[in-house]
Enzyme design. Structure first.
Site, PDB file in Angstrom:
ATOM      1  N   HIS A 241     -16.806  -1.715   6.221  1.00 54.60           N
ATOM      2  CA  HIS A 241     -16.819  -0.990   7.493  1.00 54.60           C
ATOM      3  C   HIS A 241     -17.550  -1.793   8.591  1.00 54.60           C
ATOM      4  CE1 HIS A 241     -15.425   2.477   5.215  1.00 54.60           C
ATOM      5  NE2 HIS A 241     -16.508   2.472   4.461  1.00 54.60           N
TER       6      HIS A 241
HETATM    7  O1  RIB Z   1     -18.683   5.472   7.495  1.00 57.92           O
HETATM    8  C1  RIB Z   1     -19.165   4.174   7.319  1.00 57.92           C
HETATM    9  C2  RIB Z   1     -20.386   3.929   8.152  1.00 57.92           C
HETATM   10  O2  RIB Z   1     -21.417   4.807   7.750  1.00 57.92           O
HETATM   11  C3  RIB Z   1     -20.955   2.525   7.972  1.00 57.92           C
HETATM   12  O3  RIB Z   1     -21.603   2.139   9.149  1.00 57.92           O
HETATM   13  C4  RIB Z   1     -21.947   2.705   6.875  1.00 57.92           C
HETATM   14  O4  RIB Z   1     -23.019   1.756   6.923  1.00 57.92           O
HETATM   15  C5  RIB Z   1     -22.506   4.061   7.195  1.00 57.92           C
HETATM   16  O5  RIB Z   1     -23.497   3.893   8.204  1.00 57.92           O
END
Ligand code: RIB
Ligand code: CA
Length: 309
Positions: A241
């Site tokens: 992500h």
């Molecule tokens: O949904 C994914 C996000 O939420 C990413 O930034 C992960 O690190 C959490 O913060």
């Protein structure tokens, strides 16, 4: 080399994103601001210090702690996924020196916006609490930031913390609403895109084996928990992500973008709305090209020298 500021809640994928940013010559990360999200604020800040001690980027960025809780609700963490310490609960992290005294995150964000304006890229990898507070402090300055790239949201795909909401937006929907309403040059990297950026455990292993040394060993170790959970959940690997958000900040052509107007629902849902666009959203991803860039830069050959040092 454009100046950059990263707001983060490390977090295993945040850690990988920071390592990518520190090996990307297109940007210079002059400051890192921390925010409560995956883990409480003090744990997030300690993890930035751990990663700085591990990677030793030059120049060393300022580290500025920010909000310890969302604007208007209790903190929801993600320690089940990231571990209680946010980096896989390894037993042997070296102790870290406290961060040198620095202004708080909001002051650092506003100061960078005032100094760099259009030159600045701000990458938000956690809940948007600090950015919302910076807007409250000096919206005119923050609006002059050239690019705001934020990992968050789930537009046309299911959420990851509720069936409809993604974690960063779910933790602080009020902040997300203010950021979307602020007229920022906002580039959102939602689960629609990041779920196309999945790294299998074997891919990480092969890449790290090319750069043996302390850094590679540590990356393998703190990533393992995320791979174990991902593969256990039936995924092909870890969804990168936050590294994808950094990658598109470095090279926007990695994604196909769609101008959209989004509204934030009560649980942090990111809902398509009618009216003028308030952001552009990464929908398609050149996954292979992204994964190559990520793995080539995560653990640079220079780290081999640290193996012998
Ligand atoms: O949904 C994914 C996000 O939420 C990413 O930034 C992960 O690190 C959490 O913060
Ligand atoms: Ca994050």
């Amino acid at each position: 080399m454009r100046p950059a500021l990263i707001d983060t809640d490390p977090g295993i994928d945040d850690a990988l994103a920071l390592l990518l940013a520190w090996s990307s010559p297109e940007i210079q990360v002059e400051a890192i601001t921390t925010v409560a999200g995956n883990v409480p604020l003090d744990v997030a800040t300690t993890n930035v210090l751990r990663l700085l001690a591990l990677r030793r980027p030059t120049p060393r960025p300022v580290v500025a702690p920010g909000a310890a809780s969302p604007l208007a609700r209790a903190l929801t963490t993600a320690t089940r996924y990231h571990g209680e310490d946010g980096l896989g609960d390894l037993p042997d992290w070296p102790s870290v020196e406290p961060a040198p005294a620095s202004p708080d995150a909001v002051s650092v964000i506003v100061d960078a916006a005032r100094r760099h304006g259009r030159e600045l890229t701000l990458v938000a990898l956690g809940p948007l609490t600090n950015l919302a507070l910076a807007l409250k402090e000096d919206a005119a300055a923050v609006r002059r930031i050239g690019r705001v790239v934020a990992m968050g949201g789930a537009v046309d795909v299911p959420g990851n913390v509720t069936p409809t909401a993604e974690f960063n937006m779910h933790v602080d929907p009020e902040a997300a609403h203010r950021v979307l309403a602020a007229g920022l040059p906002l580039e959102l990297v939602p689960l629609d895109a990041t779920r196309q950026a999945v790294l299998p455990r074997a891919g990480m292993r092969v890449a790290l084996a090319r750069s043996p040394g302390t850094l590679a060993v540590r990356i393998q170790a703190f990533s393992e928990r995320a791979f174990r959970i991902a593969h256990g959940d039936g995924s092909q690997g870890m969804a990168l992500h936050d590294p994808l958000a950094v990658a598109v900040a470095v090279d926007p052509s990695l994604a196909k973008w769609e101008a959209m107007r989004l509204a934030i629902g009560p649980d942090g849902e990111t809902l398509r709305a009618s009216g003028a666009p308030n952001c552009r959203v990464a929908k398609g991803v050149e996954s292979d090209r992204f994964l190559r860039l990520f793995l080539d830069r995560l653990c640079p050959a220079t780290s081999r020298r640290s193996a012998s040092s």
